[in-house]
Design a protein around this motif. Structure first.
Motif, short mmCIF file in Angstrom:
data_model
loop_
_atom_site.label_atom_id
_atom_site.label_comp_id
_atom_site.label_asym_id
_atom_site.label_seq_id
_atom_site.Cartn_x
_atom_site.Cartn_y
_atom_site.Cartn_z
N ILE A 150 0.84 -1.15 0.06
CA ILE A 150 0.17 0.07 -0.13
C ILE A 150 0.90 1.32 -0.03
O ILE A 150 1.76 1.31 1.07
CB ILE A 150 -0.95 -0.03 1.33
N HIS A 151 0.56 2.25 -1.07
CA HIS A 151 1.41 3.33 -0.77
C HIS A 151 0.65 4.49 -0.92
O HIS A 151 -0.43 4.54 -1.67
CB HIS A 151 2.34 3.20 -2.11
N MET A 194 -7.54 3.81 6.85
CA MET A 194 -6.64 2.54 7.13
C MET A 194 -7.75 1.50 7.64
O MET A 194 -7.35 0.26 7.18
CB MET A 194 -5.51 2.80 7.94
N GLN A 195 -8.77 1.74 8.66
CA GLN A 195 -9.79 0.83 9.01
C GLN A 195 -10.42 0.41 8.04
O GLN A 195 -10.66 -0.82 7.88
CB GLN A 195 -10.20 1.41 9.99
N THR A 196 -10.85 1.09 6.83
CA THR A 196 -11.49 0.88 5.72
C THR A 196 -10.73 -0.23 4.92
O THR A 196 -11.42 -1.43 4.64
CB THR A 196 -11.99 1.82 4.93
N ILE A 197 -9.58 -0.03 4.65
CA ILE A 197 -8.78 -0.96 4.08
C ILE A 197 -8.62 -2.35 4.85
O ILE A 197 -8.91 -3.14 4.09
CB ILE A 197 -7.30 -0.51 3.88
N TYR A 198 -8.43 -2.22 6.08
CA TYR A 198 -8.40 -3.50 6.80
C TYR A 198 -9.52 -4.21 6.88
O TYR A 198 -9.72 -5.43 6.93
CB TYR A 198 -7.97 -3.19 8.12
N SER A 199 -10.78 -3.63 6.62
CA SER A 199 -12.20 -4.17 6.88
C SER A 199 -12.45 -4.83 5.40
O SER A 199 -13.14 -5.88 5.43
CB SER A 199 -13.13 -3.15 7.10
N LEU A 200 -11.76 -4.56 4.26
CA LEU A 200 -12.12 -4.85 2.89
C LEU A 200 -11.01 -5.88 2.53
O LEU A 200 -11.55 -6.69 1.53
CB LEU A 200 -12.21 -3.71 2.09
N PHE A 201 -9.85 -5.77 2.83
CA PHE A 201 -8.73 -6.58 2.23
C PHE A 201 -8.05 -7.22 3.54
O PHE A 201 -8.08 -6.91 4.67
CB PHE A 201 -7.59 -5.75 1.64
N ASP A 202 -7.42 -8.33 3.25
CA ASP A 202 -6.59 -9.32 4.01
C ASP A 202 -5.30 -8.84 3.87
O ASP A 202 -4.44 -8.75 2.78
CB ASP A 202 -6.56 -10.58 3.69
N PRO A 259 1.64 2.13 14.34
CA PRO A 259 0.39 1.26 14.96
C PRO A 259 -0.67 0.93 13.93
O PRO A 259 -1.33 0.32 13.92
CB PRO A 259 -0.14 2.17 16.08
N LEU A 260 -0.67 1.94 12.92
CA LEU A 260 -1.60 1.76 11.51
C LEU A 260 -1.03 0.71 10.79
O LEU A 260 -1.75 0.47 9.68
CB LEU A 260 -1.90 3.12 11.02
N GLY A 261 0.13 0.35 10.87
CA GLY A 261 0.56 -0.83 10.03
C GLY A 261 1.77 -0.28 9.09
O GLY A 261 2.27 -0.99 8.17
N PHE A 262 2.25 1.09 9.32
CA PHE A 262 3.11 1.72 8.13
C PHE A 262 4.50 1.10 8.43
O PHE A 262 4.82 1.05 9.48
CB PHE A 262 3.00 3.13 8.28
#
Ligand code: SAM
Length: 454
Positions: free
Chosen positions: A107-108, A126-134, A160-163
């Protein structure tokens, strides 16, 4: 000092050329390719393969006069937050058009300056991405930052957001160059930001630099590069200044002396290259450098480096899905772009449940073959044409016309050609765009279209 290409030879390679971050290039995009075709392409993506996401945030806090990116100064928090909501909406639509839930390896966030998204909006995206994709465990999640406009608190939220990786715009440290460009940024500030991100568990840091700017000299660049090396970035992107004032009027505001000509640009590039290699950086493709431990160095050594609209990348997912104004998506069947202006993007998003595609290009087998040749040359500086043509069921002599055009490059010592194998020499590296253009059957000379090749 390394052997340099003679200046009369240099003059022969002057001219404006595409950057070859895709093939066909953006010049071939038309409005014949839009949402309905892209939807079919998305639904045909093989199941089980990961996808990559690119999110574009076209806002900045200040205008840089050199900038050739799709961005505008927007300071109102409400507009920035509303844009974050649109990104979430587009992500949900996109996931809906994919047949199954996909895993994501890269993800960029690019811009503009993606950290103009208020942290609350960034968290929502970021939460939307985590909810829609693995999101894969070892996913590479990166963001572009402007050191002048990011808070310690913002930095502390990234890991904490995964970056996993950040890219800082620096461009040049010389006060005269900074003044001419309207971007004042001390070395101390950049050093402080690098310290803070590293303390906050982000261990991969890239720095962007530009040569060919007003007031830059080989001497001033020597100073800048020595100072940048002290900051120990893991990677560097060192771009030649792309002067395209017919596209970006802001570039007419640049102050200072006339722009360095191609001989000066060439010498500046050489100084940068020498200092970075002496400092242990490995040169990658046309314009990147990385320390040996960095994944980009490893990919370059293993022949697994790739190229896309972000430049060089280690992203090997077959589909790059763009979200946000002006974003480009690349799938094997073709390339599409979202509406570039925020207003047009908002309007397209408000118009229904479609994706806000404005134009694109479909790719045929021959386009994919030519892209393979262009990408491998840009990444590996080597290609075995026989091997590639046989993969695409074409005869060995399929590229004879292109090879004939490379004859003068061979005479100039920029490439070596034996038995359909092309190797770009070290001298040829900075002429990569001139070399790969011979494989581009769509290219037509047009002065006000691309930026200077050297
Ligand atoms: C979209 S910018 C993001 C940088 C970040 N927003 C910042 O302000 O630091 C990405 C990079 O593109 C490069 N860039 C922008 N305009 C350019 C130009 N005209 N020629 C060459 N490189 C350019 C700069 O190196 C810049 O850091």
């Amino acid at each position: 000092m390394k052997q340099v290409v003679s200046f009369d030879r240099l003059a022969r390679y002057e001219g404006n050329l595409p950057r070859y971050t895709s093939y066909p290039t953006a010049v071939q995009f038309t409005d014949d390719v839009g949402f309905s075709l892209y939807k079919e392409w998305l639904q045909a993506l093989p199941e089980g393969e990961p996808v990559s996401l690119y999110l574009h945030v076209p806002f900045c806090d200040e205008l840089c006069k050199f900038c050739a990116c799709n961005t505008q100064v927007v300071n109102q928090e409400a507009i920035r937050t509303a844009y974050g909501d649109l990104l979430c909406d587009e992500l949900m639509r996109l996931a809906g058009f994919l047949k199954t839930r996909r895993s994501v390896s890269f993800i960029h966030f690019g811009g503009g300056t993606p950290t103009t998204l208020p942290m609350i909006a960034m968290k929502k995206v970021m939460q939307t991405i985590y909810s829609l994709f693995d999101i894969q465990k070892d996913a590479d999640i990166s963001i572009e930052l402007d050191p002048r406009h990011v808070s310690v608190e913002y930095f502390s939220n990234l890991h904490p957001l995964g970056f996993t990786r950040v890219s800082f715009g620096v461009q040049d440290l010389d006060p005269k160059v900074q003044k001419a460009c309207g971007r004042i940024q001390s070395k101390e500030l950049t050093a402080h930001c690098i310290d803070v991100v590293r303390q906050n568990h982000i261990h991969s840091v890239n720095i962007d630099l530009i040569y060919g700017l007003p007031n830059q000299t080989t001497e001033s660049l020597r100073e800048t590069i020595r100072s940048v090396v002290e900051l120990k970035p893991d990677r560097l992107a060192v771009f030649g200044y792309a002067h395209v004032p017919w596209k970006f009027k802001r570039q007419t505001l640049l102050e200072g002396d006339v722009l360095p000509d191609s001989v000066e640009r060439f010498q500046q590039r050489q100084v940068i290259d020498e200092i970075l290699q002496e400092a242990g950086y490995q040169v990658i493709g046309l314009d990147h450098y990385a320390l040996p431990h960095d994944t980009m160095s490893k990919a370059a050594q293993q022949g697994t480096l790739h190229r896309n609209f972000q430049g060089y990348t280690v992203d090997d997912a077959p589909a790059l899905l763009g979200v946000g104004a002006s974003s480009v998506s690349i799938v094997p069947q073709g390339i599409v772009q979202n509406h570039p202006s925020v207003a047009a993007y908002q309007k397209a998003m408000a118009g229904g449940g479609e994706l806000p595609i404005v134009r694109g290009v479909e790719r045929n087998e021959e386009d994919l073959l030519r892209w393979t040749v262009i990408e491998r040359l840009m990444c590996d500086l080597h290609i075995d044409l026989k091997q590639v043509t046989s993969q695409y069921n074409k005869p060995d002599n399929f590229f004879d016309d292109a090879l004939a055009k490379l004859k003068s490059f061979e005479d100039d010592g920029l490439v070596q050609i034996t038995d359909y194998k092309i190797t770009v020499t070290e001298e040829g590296r900075c002429f990569l765009r001139n070399i790969v253009v011979v494989f581009d059957t769509y290219y037509r000379v047009a002065p006000q279209r691309h930026a200077q090749a050297i």
